[in-house]
Design a protein around this motif. Structure first.
Motif, mmCIF file in Angstrom:
data_model
loop_
_atom_site.group_PDB
_atom_site.id
_atom_site.type_symbol
_atom_site.label_atom_id
_atom_site.label_comp_id
_atom_site.label_asym_id
_atom_site.label_seq_id
_atom_site.Cartn_x
_atom_site.Cartn_y
_atom_site.Cartn_z
ATOM 1 N N MET A 190 0.504 -1.305 0.106
ATOM 2 C CA MET A 190 -0.075 0.062 -0.022
ATOM 3 C C MET A 190 0.950 1.266 0.094
ATOM 4 N N ILE A 191 0.272 2.334 -0.711
ATOM 5 C CA ILE A 191 1.044 3.541 -0.679
ATOM 6 C C ILE A 191 0.836 4.130 0.961
ATOM 7 N N HIS A 192 2.072 4.336 1.414
ATOM 8 C CA HIS A 192 1.941 4.634 2.902
ATOM 9 C C HIS A 192 3.233 5.186 3.307
ATOM 10 N N GLY A 193 2.911 6.407 4.011
ATOM 11 C CA GLY A 193 4.273 7.364 4.353
ATOM 12 C C GLY A 193 4.114 8.629 3.681
ATOM 13 N N TYR A 194 5.514 9.079 3.249
ATOM 14 C CA TYR A 194 5.563 10.220 2.412
ATOM 15 C C TYR A 194 5.753 9.982 0.753
ATOM 16 N N GLY A 195 5.028 10.620 0.068
ATOM 17 C CA GLY A 195 5.382 10.231 -1.357
ATOM 18 C C GLY A 195 4.566 11.203 -2.229
ATOM 19 N N ARG A 196 5.011 11.243 -3.459
ATOM 20 C CA ARG A 196 4.255 12.063 -4.581
ATOM 21 C C ARG A 196 3.263 11.264 -5.560
ATOM 22 N N TYR A 197 2.334 11.694 -5.718
ATOM 23 C CA TYR A 197 1.404 10.926 -6.814
ATOM 24 C C TYR A 197 1.260 12.109 -7.927
ATOM 25 N N GLU A 198 1.344 11.493 -9.080
ATOM 26 C CA GLU A 198 1.057 12.537 -10.437
ATOM 27 C C GLU A 198 -0.114 11.651 -11.279
ATOM 28 N N TRP A 199 -1.230 12.693 -11.487
ATOM 29 C CA TRP A 199 -2.184 12.154 -12.177
ATOM 30 C C TRP A 199 -1.935 12.519 -13.723
ATOM 31 N N SER A 200 -2.421 11.728 -14.717
ATOM 32 C CA SER A 200 -1.849 11.997 -16.054
ATOM 33 C C SER A 200 -2.299 13.309 -16.729
ATOM 34 N N GLY A 212 -1.695 16.145 -15.184
ATOM 35 C CA GLY A 212 -1.015 17.089 -14.678
ATOM 36 C C GLY A 212 -1.128 17.401 -13.252
ATOM 37 N N ARG A 213 -2.156 17.218 -12.609
ATOM 38 C CA ARG A 213 -2.411 17.336 -11.204
ATOM 39 C C ARG A 213 -1.500 16.611 -10.356
ATOM 40 N N CYS A 214 -1.200 16.977 -9.139
ATOM 41 C CA CYS A 214 -0.168 16.104 -8.389
ATOM 42 C C CYS A 214 -0.483 16.541 -6.820
ATOM 43 N N TYR A 215 -0.126 15.249 -5.970
ATOM 44 C CA TYR A 215 -0.207 15.601 -4.585
ATOM 45 C C TYR A 215 0.872 15.249 -3.920
ATOM 46 N N GLN A 216 1.502 15.905 -3.087
ATOM 47 C CA GLN A 216 2.859 15.689 -2.238
ATOM 48 C C GLN A 216 2.706 15.663 -0.834
ATOM 49 N N GLY A 217 2.754 14.574 -0.184
ATOM 50 C CA GLY A 217 2.640 14.794 1.184
ATOM 51 C C GLY A 217 2.424 13.321 1.776
ATOM 52 N N ASN A 218 1.880 13.360 2.972
ATOM 53 C CA ASN A 218 1.772 12.136 3.645
ATOM 54 C C ASN A 218 0.382 11.048 3.353
ATOM 55 N N TRP A 219 0.837 9.870 3.358
ATOM 56 C CA TRP A 219 -0.235 8.781 3.039
ATOM 57 C C TRP A 219 -0.603 7.899 4.086
ATOM 58 N N ASN A 220 -1.706 7.328 4.215
ATOM 59 C CA ASN A 220 -2.069 6.062 5.134
ATOM 60 C C ASN A 220 -2.775 5.209 4.272
ATOM 61 N N ARG A 221 -2.282 4.341 3.994
ATOM 62 C CA ARG A 221 -2.802 3.002 3.399
ATOM 63 C C ARG A 221 -3.645 3.438 2.310
ATOM 64 N N ASN A 222 -3.141 3.938 1.298
ATOM 65 C CA ASN A 222 -3.838 4.339 0.032
ATOM 66 C C ASN A 222 -4.473 5.643 -0.145
ATOM 67 N N GLN A 223 -4.345 6.254 1.051
ATOM 68 C CA GLN A 223 -5.182 7.454 1.008
ATOM 69 C C GLN A 223 -4.331 8.654 1.601
ATOM 70 N N MET A 224 -4.800 9.938 1.259
ATOM 71 C CA MET A 224 -4.170 11.210 1.341
ATOM 72 C C MET A 224 -4.318 11.467 2.794
ATOM 73 N N HIS A 225 -3.435 11.444 3.969
ATOM 74 C CA HIS A 225 -3.703 11.649 5.525
ATOM 75 C C HIS A 225 -2.319 12.328 5.916
ATOM 76 N N GLY A 226 -2.750 13.082 6.696
ATOM 77 C CA GLY A 226 -1.752 14.181 7.142
ATOM 78 C C GLY A 226 -1.529 15.278 6.257
ATOM 79 N N ARG A 227 -0.333 16.054 6.526
ATOM 80 C CA ARG A 227 -0.060 17.059 5.705
ATOM 81 C C ARG A 227 0.370 17.133 4.450
ATOM 82 N N GLY A 228 -0.097 17.859 3.487
ATOM 83 C CA GLY A 228 0.190 17.640 2.045
ATOM 84 C C GLY A 228 -0.266 18.672 1.120
ATOM 85 N N LYS A 229 0.184 18.873 0.099
ATOM 86 C CA LYS A 229 -0.038 19.892 -1.038
ATOM 87 C C LYS A 229 -0.393 19.322 -2.398
#
Length: 316
Positions: free
Chosen positions: A203-213, A215-232
């Protein structure tokens, strides 16, 4: 991956805010207009979950495109570890293991030892290092239902650095532990999305960057495949949200900034403004308010109001 986010409209060009018509002064970005802030949540629900073998082992029926044809001559070209294929010198002996699997390769003291090829009784095929009948070392494992894994093994499971290639063209490269994606890794979906960062048990878990096809993107914390915690979370038109999440929804404190510079700073709950906040137009005019479930319930012209939590900027 869902439709592209709608572009926000502009603030009113009035010089001053009208206390009785605050919503109109802010245009469609007024605090009680939920859609301005829901584009992201609609899309968040559509970010891809990485596939894993556990899903297939539970008996999911697979389509033809989810199987590899192991007799396809093009298949070998997709494997980087082609040197694992048995040479004439490595063919060695052929033995049948206790579970009925067939092995061909180096044999020492009646056991598979060294490089060889293993045809498992469940239809999977393995080529590479084996120690005392156990897959150990470097090799390539062809799952009849699922991906091709090329990399390191410990006690019969992917462990260490490896590459996992799925039939639809999706690829993961990174760390594994005890048969699962764990540690640092990069997953590229066939649809064009990509995640680079930390993993835990597939599972996506911890800190990482997700990019959509798109051009959108999210960079920050994840918890078990979900955006969770501080992020942009950023859009291609320049607007972004920088703040806290709980399970894919804005929750806690955060900034929502439009491309022209206007913004909302304040608290959120369940993806909506909830608590104290301030709306700031592109000229820097401020209006403080109190929100409940996305609706503005009161506002004031107070200027000495502390909105940003202590130490907030140090958490970025």
């Amino acid at each position: 991956m869902g439709q592209e986010c709608q572009k926000c409209k502009a603030f009113s060009v009035k010089e001053e805010f009208d206390m009785k018509n605050m919503d109109e002064d802010l245009g469609d970005e007024s605090p009680d207009v939920e859609q301005s802030f829901l584009d992201e949540e609609d899309e968040a629900k559509k970010h891809n979950r990485p596939p894993c073998l556990d899903y297939y082992k539970r008996g999911k029926m697979l389509g033809k495109e989810e199987y590899y044809d192991q007799n396809d001559p093009k298949l070998a070209a997709t494997i980087e570890n082609k040197e694992m294929a048995l040479t004439e010198e490595q063919r060695g002996e052929e033995i049948i293991l206790e579970d009925g699997s067939r092995y061909q390769g180096n044999v020492v003291d009646g056991k598979a030892n060294g490089k060889g090829k293993l045809w498992l009784n469940n239809g999977d095929i393995y080529e590479g290092d084996i120690i005392d009948n156990v897959i150990q070392g470097n090799g390539v494992y062809y799952y009849i239902r699922g991906p091709i894994y090329s990399g390191q093994f410990v006690n019969g499971k992917s462990d260490g650095m490896g590459k996992e290639m799925w039939p639809d063209g999706s690829i993961y490269e990174g760390q594994f532990r005890n048969g699962k994606k764990q540690g640092q890794g990069v997953y590229k979906w066939s649809q064009g999305c990509m995640y680079e960062g930390e993993w835990l048990e597939n599972m996506i878990h911890g800190y990482g960057r997700y990019e959509w096809s798109d051009g959108r993107c999210y960079q920050g914390n994840w918890n078990r495949n979900q955006m969770h915690g501080r992020g942009k979370y950023s859009w291609t038109d320049g607007k972004y949200y920088d703040g806290e999440y709980e399970y894919d929804k804005k929750c806690g404190f955060g900034f929502f900034v439009w491309a022209d510079g206007k913004q909302y700073q304040g608290y959120w709950f369940d993806g909506k403004q909830h608590g104290k906040g301030v709306m700031i137009n592109k000229d820097g005019k401020k209006k403080f308010g109190e929100w409940v479930n996305g609706k503005l319930i009161s506002c004031s012209d107070e200027t000495n109001v502390q909105i940003i939590p202590e130490g907030w900027n140090n958490k970025a």
